[in-house]
Every structure is written in structure tokens, then in C-alpha cells.
Design a protein around this motif. Structure first.
Motif, PDB file in Angstrom:
ATOM      1  N   ASP A   1      35.158 -41.171   4.815  1.00 60.01           N
ATOM      2  CA  ASP A   1      34.258 -42.088   5.532  1.00 60.01           C
ATOM      3  C   ASP A   1      34.073 -43.408   4.781  1.00 60.01           C
ATOM      4  OD1 ASP A   1      32.793 -40.748   3.580  1.00 60.01           O
ATOM      5  OD2 ASP A   1      30.920 -40.833   4.716  1.00 60.01           O
TER       6      ASP A   1
ATOM      7  N   PRO B   1      29.232 -48.509  12.179  1.00 59.37           N
ATOM      8  CA  PRO B   1      28.910 -47.231  11.510  1.00 59.37           C
ATOM      9  C   PRO B   1      28.790 -46.070  12.492  1.00 59.37           C
ATOM     10  CG  PRO B   1      26.986 -48.679  11.542  1.00 59.37           C
ATOM     11  CD  PRO B   1      28.152 -49.501  12.008  1.00 59.37           C
ATOM     12  N   GLU B   2      28.428 -46.391  13.715  1.00 58.81           N
ATOM     13  CA  GLU B   2      28.279 -45.349  14.741  1.00 58.81           C
ATOM     14  C   GLU B   2      29.612 -44.629  14.967  1.00 58.81           C
ATOM     15  OE1 GLU B   2      25.431 -43.511  16.968  1.00 58.81           O
ATOM     16  OE2 GLU B   2      25.246 -45.101  15.467  1.00 58.81           O
TER      17      GLU B   2
ATOM     18  N   ARG C   1      30.243 -42.294  12.052  1.00 59.35           N
ATOM     19  CA  ARG C   1      29.341 -41.137  12.103  1.00 59.35           C
ATOM     20  C   ARG C   1      29.813 -40.142  13.176  1.00 59.35           C
ATOM     21  NH1 ARG C   1      24.039 -40.268  10.092  1.00 59.35           N
ATOM     22  NH2 ARG C   1      23.173 -38.508  11.249  1.00 59.35           N
ATOM     23  N   ASN C   2      30.145 -40.664  14.347  1.00 55.99           N
ATOM     24  CA  ASN C   2      30.592 -39.769  15.423  1.00 55.99           C
ATOM     25  C   ASN C   2      31.935 -39.118  15.098  1.00 55.99           C
ATOM     26  OD1 ASN C   2      28.354 -40.391  16.958  1.00 55.99           O
ATOM     27  ND2 ASN C   2      29.380 -42.088  18.022  1.00 55.99           N
TER      28      ASN C   2
ATOM     29  N   LEU D   1      33.082 -38.262  12.285  1.00 51.14           N
ATOM     30  CA  LEU D   1      33.011 -37.280  11.196  1.00 51.14           C
ATOM     31  C   LEU D   1      33.110 -35.850  11.740  1.00 51.14           C
ATOM     32  CD1 LEU D   1      32.205 -37.336   7.990  1.00 51.14           C
ATOM     33  CD2 LEU D   1      30.116 -36.310   8.858  1.00 51.14           C
ATOM     34  N   THR D   2      32.293 -35.538  12.725  1.00 46.42           N
ATOM     35  CA  THR D   2      32.340 -34.171  13.269  1.00 46.42           C
ATOM     36  C   THR D   2      33.617 -33.945  14.080  1.00 46.42           C
ATOM     37  OG1 THR D   2      30.776 -35.023  14.888  1.00 46.42           O
ATOM     38  CG2 THR D   2      29.939 -33.379  13.347  1.00 46.42           C
TER      39      THR D   2
ATOM     40  N   SER E   1      31.822 -40.008   1.007  1.00 46.75           N
ATOM     41  CA  SER E   1      30.640 -40.790   0.602  1.00 46.75           C
ATOM     42  C   SER E   1      29.634 -39.964  -0.185  1.00 46.75           C
ATOM     43  CB  SER E   1      29.949 -41.374   1.838  1.00 46.75           C
ATOM     44  OG  SER E   1      29.509 -40.325   2.685  1.00 46.75           O
TER      45      SER E   1
END
Ligand code: ATP
Ligand code: MG
Length: 341
Positions: free
Chosen positions: A45, A56-57, A60-61, A63-64, A86
Motif C-alpha cells: 500500500d 487513498p480511497e 483502502r478499497n 486492500l481487501t 504500511s
């Protein structure tokens, strides 16, 4: 026998695609299951921020999504440490020390970064973090003392860079703390799968990918758009196999090599239409992707469990990284307060 360590990873800039699958994921699962390795797989990340800092959204999304792709292809958190870049604070520290051991001129010669700067249209405004990401990638690999890095061909310059940094570090600080890594690249052309548009590389950022999570309709739609031979208009026209993405994918995914040879022959002599050929590729891909898609849907039902898995992996990765960093600090001589309370 002590196990060798391997480390590799992916940027959470989108879901993973079939290029990742044949270029890297398959190899990792094999290495994991061989029992010969201590396996580390990182969701990068921090590196994704180097060209997506204002989104950043998305990171974040993704990642999963990437974690689900891992589980779907058979990476197993019981056998592989799956973690998030991170969360490993030692990486920021080691990167900072590495920055002083490499020149701007050396970084400018990195052909992959050069091509990516072009492709992303950065021109003169390339972010410093993006320009220096090979340095942070060297930290990723070496903080875990990885000997092996399974990756696609585009990563070869990064690994060379990491090897140079290890040599510079060990010689500057008179130590043998850090280990030179070696790349493990897939055989014959699998290290860089082209996009459905014929671009040399299928990539999350280029919008030319077939994703592991695509449903059957989406796969069919993408295959139908696929670049073939623009001069092959009527079924009877002789067509070109070279540079024809449909055949590139059949070479990779169709286990029946004799059948592929037959199809090539018919295509080159005229008499095989693009639609029929594409229908066959859809079936071949569906065969490979269906079980992956089903496993993915199963894991997607419990996202909190996926996050917990990433946290456990990150906790373990942190312990391993800290052990290296203790030695790194000692080697550099910034361990001023050792022994003090
Ligand atoms: P991005 O466009 O965000 O850089 P990407 O598709 O290049 O995404 P990465 O996360 O940068 O994916 O790469 C992860 C791993 O997958 C690396 O080892 C890379 O070499 C490999 N890889 C990526 N694309 C391909 C491809 N088209 N063929 C084979 N391997 C690939
Ligand atoms: Mg990439």
C-alpha cells in the motif's frame, strides 16, 4: 535444513488479473506448498501511494480486494505470512538509510521506472516517492532477508537495484547483516502477459485486464473485444498468429497444446473465424477462473476475518522486520541508547 525466505507482493491499486496469476501468483502458491520456503507476501500500500497519493480511497478499497484474490488462488495464511506494507514501520527507516547509498543518476537508468513515468504521463512532475520506489522496494525485500523474489519480468531492474543496495550497505557499514536477493521469473514469456488491447503489459492501471474476480459475462465481453489481426476480416482470409492476443492467451491457458497448434494452422491458412476462436478461449479461461471465482465469493462473505488475517500477518512480519532493524541500527551505529533504561 533451514528454509529459504521468499518475499513478493502487489500494489493495492485494483483487483488482481490473469497476468498476475500466471506471472506471479501461481509461482508463489507452488513455492508456498513445496514446504521449502518461509513465505512472505506483502500488499504494497505504501508503494501504491507513490502514484495514487490523492486517491487513498482506491488504495483502502483495493486492500481487501487483493487479499481476497490471494485467498482465492490458494495462498494460505497458515503457510504464508500475508501482511500490509504500511504497518511495518522499520521499512520507512531502512528506506531512508538506503536513500543515501544510491545516486539520482542510478535511479534514472531504471528502465521499468522510465517506462512507467512515460506511461503515466508524469513528465517533469514525477513524484519523488514514485521516482524512488525501487529504493523502498529494496527495503521491503531485504528487511525480511529474502533470498528469493518471485515476480514478473518488469521487476528485474528492481531486484538488481536491491542487490546493489545490499552490497553498498554491507560495505559502508562493514557488516553482513543484509542478504542479496535473487529474482525468480516465470519461464518463456509468462513474465509479462499482454493486455486485451494488445499493449505489451496487462496492468491494473491501463484498463486492459481480465480480473480474477470477473464473472463469466465480463470475461466473454473482454475476449470479444480482444485484439486479433486487423487484416483478418472474412473467415476465409489467412490470418496472423504472431501478435494475436487470442493466441497468446491460448498458448498460456489451453492445456491442449496440440489443439492450439491445429487452430493456429487453420487460422493461418484461412477458414477459422475470430468469433469461433474467441468462443474457444472463453471456455478455456472459464475453466481456469471458475474455481478461483467461487473461492473468492466464499471468502468475501467474511471481510472482518480477512482483515484479522492481514493484522495477524502484519504482527508477525513486524517481529521479523524488527529483528533485522536491530542489527541494521547497530551496524550503522545509531544504537546510542542500547543498554539504557
Ligand atoms: P499497476 O498498474 O498498479 O502497477 P500491475 O498490474 O503492474 O499494477 P503490480 O502490483 O505492479 O501490478 O505487480 C504485481 C506483480 O505482478 C509483479 O511481480 C509484476 O511483475 C507481476 N505482473 C504485473 N502485471 C503482469 C503481467 N501483465 N504479466 C505478468 N506478470 C505481471
Ligand atoms: Mg506495476
Amino acid at each position: 535444513m533451514t528454509k529459504e525466505i521468499y518475499l513478493t507482493g502487489d500494489r493495492p491499486t485494483g483487483k488482481l488479473h490473469i497476468g498476475h496469476y500466471v506471472g506471479s501468483l501461481k509461482n508463489r502458491v507452488e513455492m508456498q506448498n513445496s514446504g521449502n520456503y518461509d513465505s512472505f507476501v506483502m500488499i504494497a500500500d505504501t508503494q501504491a501511494f507513490t502514484d495514487n497519493a490523492r486517491d487513498p480511497e482506491k488504495i483502502r478499497n483495493s486492500l481487501t480486494e487483493v487479499a481476497l484474490d490471494y485467498l482465492a488462488v490458494g495462498l494460505d495464511p497458515k503457510k504464508t505470512t500475508i501482511f500490509v506494507q504500511s504497518q511495518i514501520k522499520g521499512l520507512f527507516e531502512l528506506t531512508e538509510y538506503y536513500m543515501n547509498l544510491v545516486s539520482v543518476a542510478r535511479l534514472q537508468r531504471n528502465p521499468t521506472v522510465k517506462a512507467e513515468i512515460q506511461q503515466k504521463g508524469f513528465g517533469e512532475s514525477v513524484p519523488v516517492g514514485f521516482f524512488t520506489y525501487p529504493v523502498s522496494q529494496a527495503a521491503d525485500i531485504t528487511i525480511f532477508r529474502a533470498q528469493k523474489v518471485p515476480a514478473g519480468d518488469d521487476q528485474e531492474p528492481m531486484i538488481e537495484q536491491a542487490r546493489e543496495l545490499v552490497r553498498s550497505f554491507n560495505s559502508a557499514y562493514h557488516t553482513d547483516t543484509l542478504v542479496e536477493p535473487e529474482g525468480v521469473f516465470p519461464p518463456n514469456g509468462l513474465g509479462r502477459i499482454p493486455g486485451i488491447d494488445g499493449n505489451a503489459k496487462m496492468s491494473k492501471s491501463l484498463g486492459n485486464a481480465i480480473y480474477l474476480s470477473d464473472d463469466e459475462d465480463a470475461v466473454a465481453k473482454k475476449v470479444k473485444q480482444m485484439y486479433t489481426d486487423p487484416k483478418h476480416i472474412r473467415v476465409e482470409d489467412p490470418g496472423h498468429v504472431e501478435g494475436n492476443v487470442v493466441f497468446t492467451y491460448l498458448d498460456i491457458f489451453d492445456p491442449d497444446k496440440k489443439h492450439v497448434a491445429d487452430l493456429k494452422d487453420r487460422y493461418m491458412h484461412g477458414g477459422l473465424g475470430d468469433m469461433k476462436l474467441k468462443k474457444h478461449l472463453i471456455d478455456v479461461l472459464e475453466n481456469e477462473l471458475k474455481p478461483i471465482r467461487e473461492r473468492r465469493q466464499m471468502f468475501a462473505q467474511d471481510i472482518p476475518a480477512v482483515l484479522q488475517m492481514l493484522k495477524n500477518g502484519s504482527d508477525h512480519a513486524n517481529e521479523v522486520a524488527e529483528a533485522t532493524m536491530t542489527k541494521v541500527r547497530r551496524a550503522i551505529g545509531v544504537n546510542y541508547f542500547d543498554g539504557l533504561k
